[in-house]
Design a protein around this motif. Sequence first.
Motif, PDB file in Angstrom:
ATOM      1  N   GLU A   1       0.814  -1.212   0.000  1.00 41.85           N
ATOM      2  CA  GLU A   1       0.000   0.000   0.000  1.00 41.85           C
ATOM      3  C   GLU A   1       0.851   1.268   0.000  1.00 41.85           C
ATOM      4  OE1 GLU A   1      -3.046  -0.040   3.017  1.00 41.85           O
ATOM      5  OE2 GLU A   1      -3.132  -2.229   3.010  1.00 41.85           O
ATOM      6  N   PHE A   2       2.149   1.146  -0.298  1.00 42.44           N
ATOM      7  CA  PHE A   2       3.041   2.301  -0.251  1.00 42.44           C
ATOM      8  C   PHE A   2       3.219   2.927  -1.629  1.00 42.44           C
ATOM      9  CE2 PHE A   2       3.960   0.542   3.771  1.00 42.44           C
ATOM     10  CZ  PHE A   2       4.664   1.466   4.519  1.00 42.44           C
ATOM     11  N   ALA A   3       3.312   4.262  -1.658  1.00 40.77           N
ATOM     12  CA  ALA A   3       3.808   4.960  -2.842  1.00 40.77           C
ATOM     13  C   ALA A   3       5.326   4.818  -2.835  1.00 40.77           C
ATOM     14  CB  ALA A   3       3.406   6.429  -2.789  1.00 40.77           C
ATOM     15  N   PHE A   4       5.906   4.409  -3.948  1.00 37.83           N
ATOM     16  CA  PHE A   4       7.293   3.954  -3.944  1.00 37.83           C
ATOM     17  C   PHE A   4       8.029   4.501  -5.165  1.00 37.83           C
ATOM     18  CE2 PHE A   4      10.790   0.954  -4.189  1.00 37.83           C
ATOM     19  CZ  PHE A   4      11.024   0.601  -2.863  1.00 37.83           C
ATOM     20  N   ARG A   5       9.238   5.064  -4.951  1.00 37.91           N
ATOM     21  CA  ARG A   5      10.091   5.545  -6.035  1.00 37.91           C
ATOM     22  C   ARG A   5      11.503   4.974  -5.841  1.00 37.91           C
ATOM     23  NH1 ARG A   5       9.837  11.947  -6.207  1.00 37.91           N
ATOM     24  NH2 ARG A   5      10.765  11.608  -8.279  1.00 37.91           N
ATOM     25  N   ARG A   6      12.212   4.748  -6.949  1.00 40.56           N
ATOM     26  CA  ARG A   6      13.565   4.204  -6.875  1.00 40.56           C
ATOM     27  C   ARG A   6      14.461   4.900  -7.897  1.00 40.56           C
ATOM     28  NH1 ARG A   6      15.364  -0.668  -5.015  1.00 40.56           N
ATOM     29  NH2 ARG A   6      13.242  -1.498  -5.023  1.00 40.56           N
ATOM     30  N   TRP A   7      15.690   5.210  -7.482  1.00 35.00           N
ATOM     31  CA  TRP A   7      16.717   5.763  -8.351  1.00 35.00           C
ATOM     32  C   TRP A   7      17.942   4.843  -8.307  1.00 35.00           C
ATOM     33  CZ3 TRP A   7      13.695   8.332  -4.982  1.00 35.00           C
ATOM     34  CH2 TRP A   7      12.969   9.445  -5.426  1.00 35.00           C
ATOM     35  N   THR A   8      18.641   4.717  -9.404  1.00 31.55           N
ATOM     36  CA  THR A   8      19.912   4.000  -9.430  1.00 31.55           C
ATOM     37  C   THR A   8      20.990   4.929  -9.975  1.00 31.55           C
ATOM     38  OG1 THR A   8      19.441   3.109 -11.640  1.00 31.55           O
ATOM     39  CG2 THR A   8      18.830   1.748  -9.734  1.00 31.55           C
TER      40      THR A   8
END
Length: 297
Positions: free
Chosen positions: A231-238
């Motif tokens: 249920e989380f809003a999630f962002r990822r950077w590499t």
Amino acid sequence: MTFIPNAASRYRMPIMFGPAPGPRQHAEGRMWTAEEAGDMTAHWMKIGYRTDPAKLEKLLPAGFSLRGDPIVSVSCAWFKNLYWLAGRGYGILSIDFPVTYQGKTERLDGALCPIIWEGQPDAIMTGREELGFPKMFANFSEIAFDESAGRATCDAGWYDHTFFDIALTDLVEEQNPTKQLPGSNGGAQMYYKYMPRTSPGGREGADVAYVTTSAALAGSGGAVANINFDEFAFRRWTGKGSLAWHRATFEQLPLSFHIVNGIADLDILEYTDAEMVHFTGPGVGVAMNSHRAIEPA
């Protein structure tokens, strides 16, 4: 009438004042509701590097063996708006590396976390006693993230000695990222809980010495995740990254110089990955209320 603990509630010393409030329990001795917990947010930075397996083996308690490549994963995070701290937050620094653990009846593949530093003593008390996390205290600078420049930094220290710093660069956001924390090759996250027995000279060993985990029992159909991100809003950077462990003397870090120096001894042979995630969602999602002990062999 003497104080009698309620078997249905959690307690920490001193127990005679009633159930212990914390992330896994309301002061009334029950779990927090989703409405009471609201939403929390976090930035989580991680760098992996290859090291000498022989040096990692020296950190393994009985029952553990190295699994796969000797990759040390270092995470530096900052949590905000935590319900159980009345909206406060704190920084966290931890390492882990891939292992297999053989207990009495269970064999788990995953990662061992030998040390965690956190920026609030409240979090350290609950995590050490209730979860068996090897936590110590540190001061943190809040993660500085310049999204337009693709750069993020953080550091940790104690007694005016900065013993760790990290920098991520060239960060590029992923589209539709997998909702999971950065870690060591997946699997069960494990910790070694040790509580010494009070005895003259400490000669009677430990009251408690066993592995803890959130991994579900084999065949149960449960998950092994420490945090439920559904249920989380999630962002990822590499991107790219570097870090440094700054060795300490006894005078600089009287109770933890040996830990910092032990990690600094793990040679950085090559960096393998660098990433950062940001998530926002239900506060109770990070409570880790399913953590359990594994019976040692």
